[in-house]
Design a protein around this motif. Structure first.
Motif, short mmCIF file in Angstrom:
data_model
loop_
_atom_site.label_atom_id
_atom_site.label_comp_id
_atom_site.label_asym_id
_atom_site.label_seq_id
_atom_site.Cartn_x
_atom_site.Cartn_y
_atom_site.Cartn_z
N ASN A 101 1.89 1.77 -0.87
CA ASN A 101 2.23 0.82 -1.55
C ASN A 101 0.82 0.25 -0.54
OD1 ASN A 101 4.14 -0.27 -2.71
ND2 ASN A 101 5.66 -0.98 -1.10
N GLY A 102 0.09 1.07 1.04
CA GLY A 102 -0.69 0.89 1.41
C GLY A 102 -2.34 1.09 0.15
N ILE A 103 -1.30 2.81 0.08
CA ILE A 103 -2.59 3.36 -0.90
C ILE A 103 -2.64 2.92 -1.97
CG2 ILE A 103 -3.19 5.54 -1.89
CD1 ILE A 103 -1.54 6.54 0.22
N GLU A 104 -2.03 2.48 -3.00
CA GLU A 104 -1.74 1.97 -4.13
C GLU A 104 -2.48 0.51 -4.39
OE1 GLU A 104 -1.44 0.41 -8.13
OE2 GLU A 104 -0.51 -1.18 -6.03
N SER A 105 -2.45 -0.76 -3.54
CA SER A 105 -3.01 -2.10 -3.13
C SER A 105 -4.56 -0.94 -3.26
CB SER A 105 -2.55 -2.15 -1.74
OG SER A 105 -3.22 -1.94 -0.99
N VAL A 106 -5.00 -0.65 -2.52
CA VAL A 106 -6.64 -0.11 -2.34
C VAL A 106 -7.07 0.80 -3.73
CG1 VAL A 106 -8.31 0.54 -0.53
CG2 VAL A 106 -6.00 -0.27 0.92
N ILE A 107 -6.48 1.85 -4.25
CA ILE A 107 -7.16 1.91 -5.28
C ILE A 107 -6.80 1.54 -6.37
CG2 ILE A 107 -5.65 4.37 -6.79
CD1 ILE A 107 -4.19 5.70 -4.62
N SER A 108 -5.92 0.70 -6.93
CA SER A 108 -5.88 -0.49 -7.64
C SER A 108 -7.16 -1.24 -8.17
CB SER A 108 -4.52 -1.08 -7.96
OG SER A 108 -4.44 -1.98 -7.04
N SER A 109 -7.24 -1.83 -6.41
CA SER A 109 -8.29 -2.80 -6.45
C SER A 109 -10.15 -2.39 -6.58
CB SER A 109 -8.03 -3.67 -5.23
OG SER A 109 -8.95 -2.49 -4.29
N PRO A 318 1.99 3.08 11.83
CA PRO A 318 1.26 2.20 11.28
C PRO A 318 1.75 1.94 10.07
CG PRO A 318 -0.65 3.69 11.37
CD PRO A 318 0.93 4.31 12.49
N LYS A 319 2.25 2.55 9.24
CA LYS A 319 2.84 2.72 7.60
C LYS A 319 1.55 2.00 6.97
CE LYS A 319 7.27 1.97 9.03
NZ LYS A 319 6.86 1.38 10.95
N GLU A 320 1.91 1.02 6.29
CA GLU A 320 1.27 0.35 5.20
C GLU A 320 -0.24 0.08 5.71
OE1 GLU A 320 1.28 -3.43 1.43
OE2 GLU A 320 2.65 -2.72 3.08
N LEU A 321 -0.59 -0.11 6.77
CA LEU A 321 -2.45 -0.44 7.52
C LEU A 321 -2.69 1.13 7.37
CD1 LEU A 321 -1.81 -2.06 10.40
CD2 LEU A 321 -3.19 -3.02 8.31
N LEU A 322 -2.03 2.33 7.88
CA LEU A 322 -2.37 3.53 7.12
C LEU A 322 -2.75 3.78 5.68
CD1 LEU A 322 -1.03 6.79 9.03
CD2 LEU A 322 -1.71 7.27 7.04
N GLY A 323 -2.44 3.41 4.90
CA GLY A 323 -2.68 4.10 3.01
C GLY A 323 -3.27 3.37 3.13
N ILE A 324 -4.09 2.00 3.36
CA ILE A 324 -4.70 0.77 3.77
C ILE A 324 -5.95 1.71 3.83
CG2 ILE A 324 -6.28 -1.21 4.21
CD1 ILE A 324 -3.78 -2.47 3.89
#
Length: 359
Positions: A101-109, A318-324
């Protein structure tokens, strides 16, 4: 009125587009003059002038008696696919949905899409995912290594990524022999904090249950041993249970193995919450009363940690923060910037699975 560029200059631009469209790489042999005259319906003189111009621009190079080749360094960039290849060990369970989810939020933006694959920590699955994404022309890779503690079985594919200058960053761990940046939890520090918490609660006989085929297990072991050494406590090899990815499905069937490694210990540090949940079930079935008979600590702070009885004291991932963070890093690499390794500071989450030992 703007003057039209000469025919050979126009041809040179068309050739650049072709190199880009076909993804031709440095050192590859280019088309012959005869082929180019037929492809673009121009004279051989025009082709020669266009090639000479591209040689001056270091797009092409001529090798006497051999032909024309894509030059090194390569100045033509492959047309962007606007796709980031993301390869993880698992994507629909445990901590991975939050990371993705963290990765996708940045990639799509950033106007990109994600091509996602799961290896299930299997090197053949990793090879298939890498090959598929290389062939589809992704712009960059975010990869969680498969069996990162073992020699890299897919080094040839990673070398291809490196030779093609495709940006890549590792997630959660890394291959020691690969020169790519990584974003992860500080696993050494996490192992240290976990065992130090047990020691601070009076435990001196501590067992470890760690994963041997992923480098996180080795780093967490390093931290655990450092914490023990700093407190003048010895962790016996007889109390260190190493397991592989393939062993996990047999954990409960081979419950006596866990009991053997726990012998004489008052506390156990588990590789992660997933394993700790299995251990709690095994110990409960063997008549252990937790945490009175054995204190337990693990890593990740996943949903299972709260659902367990007793609720797990754990080190937060860190989960989502790590993805971001890793997605922001990959876009810096795409922009040609340098990226250093990023290690997240672990945080101790205290619940009910560790009891003070006073004997």
């Amino acid at each position: 009125m703007k003057k039209k560029a000469p025919k050979y200059v126009q041809l040179a631009e068309w050739i650049k587009e072709k190199i880009s469209e076909e993804g031709l790489e440095r050192g590859e042999k280019f088309y012959t003059e005869h082929s180019l005259t037929q492809m673009y319906c121009v004279s051989r003189q025009t082709v020669r002038k266009a090639i000479n111009l591209l040689i001056k621009e270091q797009v092409l190079e001529s090798r006497q008696g051999s032909g024309t080749y894509i030059s090194s360094p390569m100045h033509i960039k492959k047309r962007s696919s606007k796709i980031i290849g993301v390869i993880v060990t698992y994507f629909n369970e445990y901590i991975f949905p939050s990371i993705i989810n963290g990765i996708e939020s940045v990639i799509s933006s950033n106007g990109y899409n994600m091509q996602l694959a799961s290896t299930r920590n299997d090197v053949e699955n990793e090879a298939r995912a890498l090959r598929s994404m290389l062939d589809s022309g992704v712009d960059a890779f975010i990869i969680e290594p498969t069996k990162s503690a073992l020699p890299n079985a897919n080094k040839n594919l990673y070398d291809e990524i490196s030779n093609k200058d495709i940006p890549l960053i590792f997630l959660n761990s890394y291959y020691p022999e690969m020169d790519f940046p990584h974003v992860a939890l500080d696993d050494v520090r996490a192992g240290y904090l976990a065992v130090k918490h047990l020691i601070d609660n009076g435990h001196k006989k501590i067992a470890l249950c760690l994963k041997s085929d992923d480098i996180q297990g080795h780093l967490r072991y390093k931290g655990a041993i450092a914490a023990a050494n700093d407190s003048n406590i010895a962790i016996s090899v007889e109390n260190v249970l190493w397991f592989t990815t393939e062993d996990i499905k047999y954990f409960e069937e081979d419950s006596n193995r866990m009991i053997r490694y726990l012998k004489g210990c008052t506390a156990l540090f588990c590789y992660n919450d997933q394993i700790a949940a299995k251990v709690i079930k095994i110990l409960g079935e063997k008549g252990y009363n937790l945490p009175e008979d054995c204190s337990l600590i693990s890593i990740d702070d996943e949903k299972q940690a709260v659902a367990c009885s007793p609720a797990l004291t754990t080190i937060a991932h860190p989960k989502e923060l790590l993805g971001i963070e890793i997605s922001e890093s990959i876009f810096r690499l795409i922009a040609g910037e340098k990226c250093d390794n990023v290690l997240f500071e672990p945080e101790l989450i205290i619940r009910n699975s560790v009891k003070e030992y006073n004997k």
